[in-house]
Every structure is written in C-alpha cells, then in structure tokens.
Enzyme design. Structure first.
Site, PDB file in Angstrom:
ATOM      1  N   LYS A 149       0.925  -1.208   0.145  1.00 60.20           N
ATOM      2  CA  LYS A 149      -0.025   0.041  -0.156  1.00 60.20           C
ATOM      3  C   LYS A 149       0.921   1.399   0.032  1.00 60.20           C
ATOM      4  CE  LYS A 149      -0.518  -0.122   5.033  1.00 60.20           C
ATOM      5  NZ  LYS A 149      -1.249  -0.815   5.971  1.00 60.20           N
TER       6      LYS A 149
ATOM      7  N   ARG B 265     -11.162   0.073  14.303  1.00 62.04           N
ATOM      8  CA  ARG B 265     -11.068   1.014  12.992  1.00 62.04           C
ATOM      9  C   ARG B 265     -12.252   0.341  12.096  1.00 62.04           C
ATOM     10  NH1 ARG B 265      -5.207   1.224  10.055  1.00 62.04           N
ATOM     11  NH2 ARG B 265      -5.434  -1.008   9.757  1.00 62.04           N
TER      12      ARG B 265
ATOM     13  N   HIS C 225      -6.683  -7.386  12.600  1.00 62.12           N
ATOM     14  CA  HIS C 225      -5.377  -6.610  12.614  1.00 62.12           C
ATOM     15  C   HIS C 225      -4.918  -6.155  14.078  1.00 62.12           C
ATOM     16  CE1 HIS C 225      -2.348  -4.174  11.164  1.00 62.12           C
ATOM     17  NE2 HIS C 225      -2.866  -3.038  11.469  1.00 62.12           N
TER      18      HIS C 225
ATOM     19  N   ARG D 246       0.624 -10.637   6.784  1.00 64.75           N
ATOM     20  CA  ARG D 246       0.683  -9.367   5.829  1.00 64.75           C
ATOM     21  C   ARG D 246       1.873  -8.674   6.291  1.00 64.75           C
ATOM     22  NH1 ARG D 246      -4.458  -9.782   8.496  1.00 64.75           N
ATOM     23  NH2 ARG D 246      -3.733  -7.961   9.642  1.00 64.75           N
TER      24      ARG D 246
ATOM     25  N   TYR E 250      15.231  32.038   4.509  1.00 69.86           N
ATOM     26  CA  TYR E 250      13.985  32.670   5.015  1.00 69.86           C
ATOM     27  C   TYR E 250      14.145  32.867   6.625  1.00 69.86           C
ATOM     28  CZ  TYR E 250      12.058  31.403   0.411  1.00 69.86           C
ATOM     29  OH  TYR E 250      11.498  31.696  -0.907  1.00 69.86           O
TER      30      TYR E 250
ATOM     31  N   CYS F 171      13.850  25.371   2.372  1.00 67.98           N
ATOM     32  CA  CYS F 171      12.726  25.747   1.423  1.00 67.98           C
ATOM     33  C   CYS F 171      11.916  24.699   0.573  1.00 67.98           C
ATOM     34  CB  CYS F 171      13.847  26.751   0.559  1.00 67.98           C
ATOM     35  SG  CYS F 171      14.886  27.672   1.242  1.00 67.98           S
ATOM     36  N   MET F 172      11.245  25.301  -0.266  1.00 64.81           N
ATOM     37  CA  MET F 172      10.480  24.468  -1.087  1.00 64.81           C
ATOM     38  C   MET F 172      11.273  23.283  -1.630  1.00 64.81           C
ATOM     39  SD  MET F 172       7.290  25.088  -3.719  1.00 64.81           S
ATOM     40  CE  MET F 172       6.182  25.872  -2.491  1.00 64.81           C
ATOM     41  N   ASP F 173      12.362  23.898  -2.228  1.00 64.53           N
ATOM     42  CA  ASP F 173      13.206  22.882  -3.070  1.00 64.53           C
ATOM     43  C   ASP F 173      14.729  22.814  -3.012  1.00 64.53           C
ATOM     44  OD1 ASP F 173      10.881  23.175  -5.148  1.00 64.53           O
ATOM     45  OD2 ASP F 173      11.631  25.461  -4.940  1.00 64.53           O
TER      46      ASP F 173
HETATM   47  C1  LIG Z   1      -0.469  -1.819   6.797  1.00 63.58           C
HETATM   48  C2  LIG Z   1      -1.379  -2.862   7.335  1.00 63.58           C
HETATM   49  C3  LIG Z   1      -0.433  -4.167   7.629  1.00 63.58           C
HETATM   50  C4  LIG Z   1       1.112  -4.237   7.450  1.00 63.58           C
HETATM   51  O1  LIG Z   1       1.597  -3.760   8.782  1.00 63.58           O
HETATM   52  P1  LIG Z   1       3.031  -3.750   8.957  1.00 63.58           P
HETATM   53  O2  LIG Z   1       3.158  -3.182  10.484  1.00 63.58           O
HETATM   54  O3  LIG Z   1       3.522  -2.614   8.217  1.00 63.58           O
HETATM   55  O4  LIG Z   1       3.832  -4.935   8.650  1.00 63.58           O
HETATM   56  C5  LIG Z   1      -1.237  -5.322   7.765  1.00 63.58           C
HETATM   57  N1  LIG Z   1      -2.432  -5.196   7.945  1.00 63.58           N
HETATM   58  C6  LIG Z   1      -3.025  -4.257   7.648  1.00 63.58           C
HETATM   59  C7  LIG Z   1      -4.579  -4.367   7.905  1.00 63.58           C
HETATM   60  C8  LIG Z   1      -2.514  -3.171   7.425  1.00 63.58           C
HETATM   61  O5  LIG Z   1      -3.191  -1.835   7.330  1.00 63.58           O
END
Ligand SMILES: *Cc1c(COP(=O)(O)O)cnc(C)c1O
Length: 385
Positions: free
Chosen positions: A41, A137, A167, A223, A269, A315-317
């Site tokens: 992601k 969540r 999760h 995951r 700045y 700065c920005m750049d």
């Molecule tokens: C981002 C995410 C992960 C990965 O988590 P890490 O701590 O980066 O390994 C796993 N499951 C869900 C639902 C997530 O949103």
C-alpha cells in the site's frame, strides 16, 4: 506515465535485494505452510509499488495487499496477476470492477451487502471478512454481525468467502496484554464461525510485528509490511531482533553550490541561522515539496563521509548545510543511508521528527525519482514527473 530517467540531483535508491533478503529471513522462522502477502500500500511505503511487488513475488510472496482499489488496479495494469487484497473499504458501487479484475475486497458491513447489486457482478467477487478484535477501525465486532454478513454471502454464489482476518494494534509493544486480548477475541469469533460456516476459509492475522515475534501462531498467511522494507515495527522489536533485516530505502542528493561566507551573515528565509565565524555553506537541491519537511532543520546529513547540520530554514526545493571544509560541486549528499562508516537511518530521522519509521519513506514525495538497485547496480528508474 512515468519516465525512465531524470534530470535532477536528488533521488531515492531502493535496494531490491534487501526486499528479497527480508522476505527470506521471515520465511525461515514461519511454518512451512504459512505464506507471505507483501503489503505494498501507499506506493509500497514510498518505495515504488510495482517494482517492490514484482520483487516480493519473485522472492516467494504468494500475494499482495494494498489499502485502496486504485492501488490494486495499478498493480493489475502493470500485468501482475498474483492474488491482491484491498484491506481498506471499497465502495459497493466498485465491487463489480473489483470482481472483473479478480481483486479481493474486505467486507464487514451489512449496509455494504445491501448496496452491492449482485446482479451487476459479472464475475465472482472474492471476500475477506474483517473482524475488529481491538483495533477499533474497521471490522465486525460481534457474532450477530457475523451471522448477518454470512447470510448475505450464502444468498448469492457470486460471493466467495476466501478468508477471515483481523489486525493487531499492539503486537509491537512490550506489554502484550492487549495483544492476548485480541487473540482471545479472535478465537471466540472463530469458534462461532466454525460452527456456522462449513466451508474452509483462510485465516490471516499477523502484521510484521506479530509474524516476527509469534511466527508459531500464524495461520495461512501473514501481511508483511514495514519489515519487508528492512525496518523494525518498534524499538522493542528492534531490540528483540527476531530476524535480521536490511533497509531497502536510501535518499541521495548532491551539492549544487558551495561558498564561504563571512561571520554574522544569515542563511535562508527568516534569517534563523547566522554564521558565528566565516563558514563553508553547501546548497542541497531538495526541500519540503520533496517531503524533506521544515521540521528537519538542524538534522544532519552526510557528505564526504561526515555529518553536517542543516542550517537555516528548509525551502520548498532546497536547503543549506554547514560544511567543515570546502567540498566540490557534485559531492554526494546522503540524507538517509550510509557513507563509509557513517550512517543516517530512517529510525534516526523518525526520532528527530518524533514519529515512527513508517512515516519517513511515505513522506518522500512523487517528485523524488525512485532508482531501483539490485546488488548496488541500477536496474530501473521510476520518475512520475
Ligand atoms: C498496513 C497494514 C499491515 C502491515 O503492517 P506492518 O506493521 O507494516 O507490517 C497489515 N495489515 C493491515 C490491515 C494493514 O493496514
């Protein structure tokens, strides 16, 4: 479209062999039957989603996980045909598109099922049911909600329940009370599920922290996010060091201007920095629009194998650094990474900003081209500009 070259003096390097190493390290400690889904992601946590996904699959990941349908579609467009799960919310009106592209979606709401017109589904839609066991969540929280959703799934053969998952909120903590509570709730929900759902589904619970710390408790797949990129999820896990990791991300630039200025002259700045004595000042062509935010004033970067502080406002750049000597234009400046024996880590930048390492590569913007390396050799460049 992205172009395969760039004309600026700042870039991020992404070492794909580190991704390979980190996945293989994790696989060493997991059960043989436990697979790895690579979490890519947010443009692979800022590293480059398509390239990281391809590497992860080559290195033994069996699927990919993203947050948004858009991210999944980008991977499909790049020709990736591995299983993809969208872990966030997908709008009911987009279920048809997900099905057409063979993208699994996360489900947890009866309203969602009421809105998905199964008649519009031209192909089966893969579902992963999310259980909220203590993250607060998304996800169902009770067996009643579970039953309602299962009845929707039962009604139409175009819904295919592939998996159930949860999760963890504190798998990276020293205190594992909340973690045990979440695992306990998962078991309670699962024992109900087993009674009412005769078909086999996959189970996935672990993020990086849980999969590295409790590999024996992981089920069909994990995951794997932050630690695939070579970063530990917290300082606790870093101390425990359940596996070795190699960071994949570094951030590079070059001095584009070097000058000696008199004492009592100001820099940038707001004139927040004044030279105490005659000083060598270098200009680095990267700024807050690249994600090197103004709060990083005072942070050190590497040039000539030594540390030099950022002086004056960013700065920005561009920003300026105080040098200990004259350095030639074109001298490599490393903002994240190694130069000889010196190193600035992602964790150090995160500590400086009082945030977590996850946020650092994510905040390096689209304007910084990603250079993909394998064993120190450049293999590809992605420049979205
Ligand atoms: C981002 C995410 C992960 C990965 O988590 P890490 O701590 O980066 O390994 C796993 N499951 C869900 C639902 C997530 O949103």
């Amino acid at each position: 479209m992205s172009i395969e070259t760039f004309y600026r003096d700042s870039w991020a390097e992404v070492e794909l062999s580190a991704i390979d190493f980190n996945i293989k390290q994790l696989k060493e400690i997991l059960h043989e039957e436990t697979d790895v889904y690579a979490v890519v992601k947010a443009n692979a946590y800022g590293h480059g989603d398509v390239q990281v996904a391809q590497q992860a699959l080559e290195s033994g990941a069996s699927g990919l996980a993203v947050s948004l349908l858009d991210e999944a579609l980008k991977l499909r467009e790049a020709g990736i045909d591995a299983p993809i799960l969208v872990m966030g919310w997908t709008r009911p009106e987009d279920a048809k598109l997900a099905a057409e592209q063979d993208i699994a979606v996360t489900v947890f709401q009866q309203e969602w099922f009421a809105k998905v017109k199964t008649s519009a589904l031209s192909k089966p839609l893969k579902l992963h049911m999310k259980w909220d066991t203590g993250m607060g969540r998304i996800g169902i929280r009770s067996t009643d909600e579970m039953d309602e959703i299962l009845s929707y799934i039962k009604e139409d053969s175009r819904f295919v329940l592939e998996a159930v998952f949860t999760h963890f909120a504190m798998a990276d903590d020293e205190d594992l009370t909340h973690q045990s509570q979440q695992e306990q709730r998962f078991h309670e929900l699962f024992s109900h599920f087993e009674r009412v759902w005769p078909e086999n589904v996959e189970i996935h619970t672990g993020n990086s922290a849980a999969s590295m710390r409790f590999p024996e408790r992981m089920k069909h797949f994990v995951r794997f996010g932050i630690s695939m990129y070579g970063l530990y999820p917290s300082s606790i896990v870093k101390e425990e060091r359940p596996i070795d990791l190699k960071p994949a991300f570094s951030l590079q630039s070059q001095l584009i201007h070097v000058k000696k200025i008199d004492a009592n002259e100001s820099i940038s700045y707001g004139a927040t920095y004044k030279t105490a004595e005659p000083e060598w000042i270098g200009t680095v062509p990267l700024g807050y629009a690249d994600g090197w935010i103004r709060k990083l004033q005072g942070m050190e970067v590497l040039a000539g194998g030594k540390r030099h502080p950022i002086v004056g406002r960013i700065c920005m750049d561009q920003f300026m650094i105080q040098l200990d000597d004259e350095y030639p234009i074109g001298t490599k400046v490393t903002l994240i990474g190694k130069q000889g024996d010196s190193e600035v880590t992602v964790d150090e930048v995160a500590d400086y900003l009082e945030t977590i390492n996850y946020e650092i590569p994510c905040m390096i913007s689209y304007r910084v081209p990603r250079m993909f390396m394998r064993g120190g050799q450049m293999v590809e460049v992605d420049n979205p500009l």
